[in-house]
Design a protein around this motif. Sequence first.
Motif, mmCIF file in Angstrom:
data_model
loop_
_atom_site.group_PDB
_atom_site.id
_atom_site.type_symbol
_atom_site.label_atom_id
_atom_site.label_comp_id
_atom_site.label_asym_id
_atom_site.label_seq_id
_atom_site.Cartn_x
_atom_site.Cartn_y
_atom_site.Cartn_z
ATOM 1 N N LEU A 59 -84.308 45.953 -73.174
ATOM 2 C CA LEU A 59 -83.687 47.249 -73.456
ATOM 3 C C LEU A 59 -82.385 46.897 -74.182
ATOM 4 C CD1 LEU A 59 -84.665 48.752 -70.032
ATOM 5 C CD2 LEU A 59 -85.459 49.606 -72.231
ATOM 6 N N SER A 60 -81.213 47.167 -73.579
ATOM 7 C CA SER A 60 -79.984 46.714 -74.250
ATOM 8 C C SER A 60 -79.988 45.186 -74.321
ATOM 9 C CB SER A 60 -78.756 47.213 -73.499
ATOM 10 O OG SER A 60 -78.652 46.605 -72.227
ATOM 11 N N HIS A 61 -79.341 44.664 -75.332
ATOM 12 C CA HIS A 61 -79.465 43.219 -75.565
ATOM 13 C C HIS A 61 -78.150 42.620 -76.041
ATOM 14 C CE1 HIS A 61 -81.279 39.506 -77.462
ATOM 15 N NE2 HIS A 61 -81.910 39.549 -76.310
ATOM 16 N N ARG A 62 -77.055 43.022 -75.395
ATOM 17 C CA ARG A 62 -75.765 42.438 -75.731
ATOM 18 C C ARG A 62 -75.586 41.228 -74.818
ATOM 19 N NH1 ARG A 62 -71.219 39.591 -76.210
ATOM 20 N NH2 ARG A 62 -69.544 40.658 -77.344
ATOM 21 N N ILE A 63 -76.025 40.076 -75.295
ATOM 22 C CA ILE A 63 -75.911 38.843 -74.524
ATOM 23 C C ILE A 63 -74.430 38.559 -74.244
ATOM 24 C CG2 ILE A 63 -76.261 36.327 -74.691
ATOM 25 C CD1 ILE A 63 -78.881 36.917 -76.141
ATOM 26 N N THR A 91 -91.992 46.392 -63.009
ATOM 27 C CA THR A 91 -90.887 45.567 -62.516
ATOM 28 C C THR A 91 -89.614 46.369 -62.689
ATOM 29 O OG1 THR A 91 -92.004 43.543 -63.237
ATOM 30 C CG2 THR A 91 -89.638 43.391 -62.767
ATOM 31 N N ASP A 92 -88.929 46.608 -61.597
ATOM 32 C CA ASP A 92 -87.696 47.390 -61.670
ATOM 33 C C ASP A 92 -86.709 46.768 -62.653
ATOM 34 O OD1 ASP A 92 -88.529 49.319 -59.894
ATOM 35 O OD2 ASP A 92 -87.604 48.347 -58.147
ATOM 36 N N GLY A 122 -76.697 39.151 -69.582
ATOM 37 C CA GLY A 122 -75.991 40.205 -70.302
ATOM 38 C C GLY A 122 -76.875 41.365 -70.740
ATOM 39 N N THR A 123 -78.187 41.182 -70.679
ATOM 40 C CA THR A 123 -79.140 42.157 -71.229
ATOM 41 C C THR A 123 -79.824 42.961 -70.122
ATOM 42 O OG1 THR A 123 -81.088 40.706 -71.170
ATOM 43 C CG2 THR A 123 -79.598 40.478 -73.060
ATOM 44 N N GLY A 124 -80.502 44.042 -70.521
ATOM 45 C CA GLY A 124 -81.258 44.883 -69.594
ATOM 46 C C GLY A 124 -82.744 44.710 -69.818
ATOM 47 N N GLN A 125 -83.499 44.530 -68.715
ATOM 48 C CA GLN A 125 -84.909 44.153 -68.813
ATOM 49 C C GLN A 125 -85.795 45.010 -67.918
ATOM 50 O OE1 GLN A 125 -85.944 41.586 -70.838
ATOM 51 N NE2 GLN A 125 -83.847 41.068 -71.467
#
Length: 283
Positions: free
Chosen positions: A183-187, A264-265, A271-274
Amino acid sequence: MSNLKLAAKITHVPSMFISEQPGPNFGCRSAAIEGLKEIGRRCDALGVDTIVVFDTHWLVNTAYHINSRARYKGIYTSNEFPHFIQNLEYDYRGAPELGDDIARRAAEKGVRMLSHHVDTLEVEYGTLVPMRYINADGRFRVLSIAAWCPWHEMEDSAKIGASVREAIEAGNANVAILASGSLSHRIHDNNEAVAGIHTISDEFYKQVDLRVLDLWKHGQNKEFVSMLPLYSKVCHGEGFMHNTAMLFGALGWDGYAGKAEILTDYFTSSGTGQVNAVFPLAA
Ligand SMILES: [Fe+2]
């Protein structure tokens, strides 16, 4: 009956490898791994024989591209994360006919897409990491489509997805499509990376991601696709989230009414959202 059997947005975080190794992070990604394995089991139950992956680690600077090798075979070390993914052996049958048909149908929609039969065209880890868990024994054919698209229009990526769907329905394979990426990917910034393996880089990204998951769970897909271009920019979507545009293009874009099932919750990683989420298909 549709030949498209399963559609999902999936994680491919390399920390799944760390999770397998003894040490302080042993087991840390077991939920993500289990979600991918569950997708493999569902593919078996649904009679899937081919998996199409929209891969946000395959960077393309112009046009759209499909790896239509007859066989993907090699030993992979990531040049992005060589400390995480080393010497990963892989051997999968490809799906060249499907690749060619997708490219032809995209061209008919005015989108330049090239299907490559080049034995030295390597596969990226947005495909290889999930296949390790979903397709460990190579029972499914694999077709990798480039989805790190920095200079591309979302509308065109939606047309790619629609072309994938048309080619699937016109063919005789039973297919799963996977949008591989976060999802968001700001490492995290470099000096925070080691300590931040399990955290988000900014709460803002997490809160937007959670809202997106709410939209998906409630079938508010029209709202989601309308926010996707800005979301992908503001939240640094992986590959600018063209994988997700392709997925929704295949599902029907703003006309898709399905409500996502979260396998998978939501979790935060480096740093990212998965997430692992399955998008139901009409019977
Ligand atoms: Fe990634």
